[in-house]
Design a protein around this motif. Structure first.
Motif, PDB file in Angstrom:
ATOM      1  N   ARG A   1     -10.486   4.330 -10.802  1.00  0.00           N
ATOM      2  CA  ARG A   1      -9.942   3.304  -9.921  1.00  0.00           C
ATOM      3  C   ARG A   1     -10.780   2.033  -9.968  1.00  0.00           C
ATOM      4  O   ARG A   1     -11.952   2.051 -10.324  1.00  0.00           O
ATOM      5  CB  ARG A   1      -9.868   3.801  -8.485  1.00  0.00           C
TER       6      ARG A   1
ATOM      7  N   VAL B   1      -9.383  -7.787  -6.511  1.00  0.00           N
ATOM      8  CA  VAL B   1      -8.667  -6.554  -6.196  1.00  0.00           C
ATOM      9  C   VAL B   1      -8.549  -6.447  -4.679  1.00  0.00           C
ATOM     10  O   VAL B   1      -9.556  -6.400  -3.970  1.00  0.00           O
ATOM     11  CB  VAL B   1      -9.409  -5.324  -6.756  1.00  0.00           C
TER      12      VAL B   1
ATOM     13  N   GLN C   1      -5.739  -0.683  -3.552  1.00  0.00           N
ATOM     14  CA  GLN C   1      -5.908   0.332  -4.594  1.00  0.00           C
ATOM     15  C   GLN C   1      -5.307   1.635  -4.103  1.00  0.00           C
ATOM     16  O   GLN C   1      -5.340   1.936  -2.909  1.00  0.00           O
ATOM     17  CB  GLN C   1      -7.407   0.487  -4.901  1.00  0.00           C
TER      18      GLN C   1
ATOM     19  N   ARG D   1     -12.440  -1.140  -7.839  1.00  0.00           N
ATOM     20  CA  ARG D   1     -13.047  -1.296  -6.525  1.00  0.00           C
ATOM     21  C   ARG D   1     -12.393  -2.445  -5.763  1.00  0.00           C
ATOM     22  O   ARG D   1     -12.245  -3.545  -6.289  1.00  0.00           O
ATOM     23  CB  ARG D   1     -14.551  -1.560  -6.687  1.00  0.00           C
ATOM     24  N   ILE D   2     -11.980  -2.190  -4.525  1.00  0.00           N
ATOM     25  CA  ILE D   2     -11.435  -3.252  -3.683  1.00  0.00           C
ATOM     26  C   ILE D   2     -12.514  -4.319  -3.484  1.00  0.00           C
ATOM     27  O   ILE D   2     -13.655  -4.020  -3.163  1.00  0.00           O
ATOM     28  CB  ILE D   2     -10.947  -2.692  -2.336  1.00  0.00           C
TER      29      ILE D   2
ATOM     30  N   SER E   1      -4.829   5.954  -5.220  1.00  0.00           N
ATOM     31  CA  SER E   1      -5.351   7.011  -6.083  1.00  0.00           C
ATOM     32  C   SER E   1      -4.430   8.218  -6.078  1.00  0.00           C
ATOM     33  O   SER E   1      -3.768   8.503  -5.068  1.00  0.00           O
ATOM     34  CB  SER E   1      -6.738   7.453  -5.592  1.00  0.00           C
TER      35      SER E   1
ATOM     36  N   GLN F   1       0.788  -1.228   0.000  1.00  0.00           N
ATOM     37  CA  GLN F   1       0.000   0.000   0.000  1.00  0.00           C
ATOM     38  C   GLN F   1       0.827   1.290   0.000  1.00  0.00           C
ATOM     39  O   GLN F   1       0.582   2.188  -0.818  1.00  0.00           O
ATOM     40  CB  GLN F   1      -0.971   0.008   1.186  1.00  0.00           C
TER      41      GLN F   1
ATOM     42  N   SER G   1      -3.849   6.151 -10.973  1.00  0.00           N
ATOM     43  CA  SER G   1      -4.239   5.163  -9.974  1.00  0.00           C
ATOM     44  C   SER G   1      -3.611   3.804 -10.307  1.00  0.00           C
ATOM     45  O   SER G   1      -3.157   3.568 -11.428  1.00  0.00           O
ATOM     46  CB  SER G   1      -5.758   5.026  -9.923  1.00  0.00           C
ATOM     47  N   CYS G   2      -3.598   2.915  -9.329  1.00  0.00           N
ATOM     48  CA  CYS G   2      -3.133   1.550  -9.561  1.00  0.00           C
ATOM     49  C   CYS G   2      -3.847   0.622  -8.594  1.00  0.00           C
ATOM     50  O   CYS G   2      -4.371   1.065  -7.561  1.00  0.00           O
ATOM     51  CB  CYS G   2      -1.609   1.429  -9.415  1.00  0.00           C
ATOM     52  N   HIS G   3      -3.875  -0.659  -8.927  1.00  0.00           N
ATOM     53  CA  HIS G   3      -4.520  -1.629  -8.045  1.00  0.00           C
ATOM     54  C   HIS G   3      -3.765  -2.945  -8.074  1.00  0.00           C
ATOM     55  O   HIS G   3      -3.055  -3.263  -9.030  1.00  0.00           O
ATOM     56  CB  HIS G   3      -6.003  -1.822  -8.393  1.00  0.00           C
TER      57      HIS G   3
END
Length: 259
Positions: free
Chosen positions: A142, A129, A132, A144-145, A134, A103, A116-118
């Protein structure tokens, strides 16, 4: 060796049926049907969705409420999931360590690159996911977790597949819960080899116009991907597209290597 069928034994049970626990199955069915309903369901709606009788789910619902997995509207008959399953999943040590490590690095990428990245891991035949990050601007795109991704139809999924040992990839996917893994891998074998040779997947998004998916593997033991890190790259006004994508890809690879 084939197990003989006799009048006393009957046909052999399939492995999935050998250790059936009907009450447990009903409880899991209830959780799964409620997971798709943002507003919950009434008891009658749950009965209809599962094709069971009211008496078959009444006690199970009450136990799920008592254990905190399901909540019931006060004074009503509508049931919905609580956050308990989510909290249990985040307590799983390997996942918690992965997200804790990733993170802050992902947040740094989002600040520096303004994208953004995930982070995606394989689970239940899909990609999920789990983290995430932003950018700090007033707009973002983005993932969604908790979102589920098709391993064979998304950049994250294809990257996870590309960075498996080809000699045991089908077995690995079987452990992930992917059906007919060997045949499905054969269909995308050329594409997976190209991703592996490039060290990343950089392709226009198949789901959103104007977006370039940049995915890199997070490698574990044996140089096999345990996760995929993806940036849905959106070109900013005044930036050179090719240069910006190359910079984002290099930064994403650096983050994945540190993870």
């Amino acid at each position: 060796m084939t197990t003989p069928v006799t009048p006393e034994t009957g046909p052999p049970e399939a492995p999935a049926d050998r250790y059936r626990a009907p009450a447990l199955d009903r409880g899991l069915d209830i959780l799964e049907v409620l997971a798709d309903q943002a507003r919950g369901l009434t008891r009658a709606e749950i009965v209809k969705a599962l094709g069971l009788g009211p008496s078959q789910i009444y006690r199970m619902l009450e136990r799920l409420v008592a254990r905190g997995y399901v909540t019931r509207d006060e004074g009503g008959d509508r049931y919905a999931l609580t956050m308990k399953l989510f909290l249990l999943s985040t307590r799983h040590p390997p996942l918690r360590r992965l997200v804790a490590q990733a993170q802050p690095l992902m947040d740094g990428f989002a600040r520096e690159i303004r994208q953004s990245c995930h982070l995606v891991v394989p689970e239940g035949g899909m990609g999920i996911v789990v983290a995430q990050a932003s950018p700090q601007g007033h707009w973002e795109f983005r993932a969604r977790i908790g979102g589920l991704l098709d391993l064979f139809a998304t950049s994250s999924g294809l990257t996870l597949l590309a960075f498996q040992n080809p000699e045991r990839a089908a077995g690995t996917l079987g452990q992930w819960g992917v059906p007919a893994a060997e045949a499905r891998l054969a269909e995308v074998a050329d594409h997976l080899r190209a991703i592996r040779a490039q060290g990343a997947r950089i392709e226009p998004s198949a789901h959103l116009g104007g977006v370039t998916d940049i995915s890199v593997p997070v490698l574990g033991h044996g140089d096999e991907a345990v996760a995929a890190l993806t940036c849905a790259f959106i070109e900013h006004p005044g930036e050179a597209g090719e240069e910006g994508r190359a910079r984002a890809a290099a930064a994403l690879k650096a983050v994945a290597a540190r993870i």
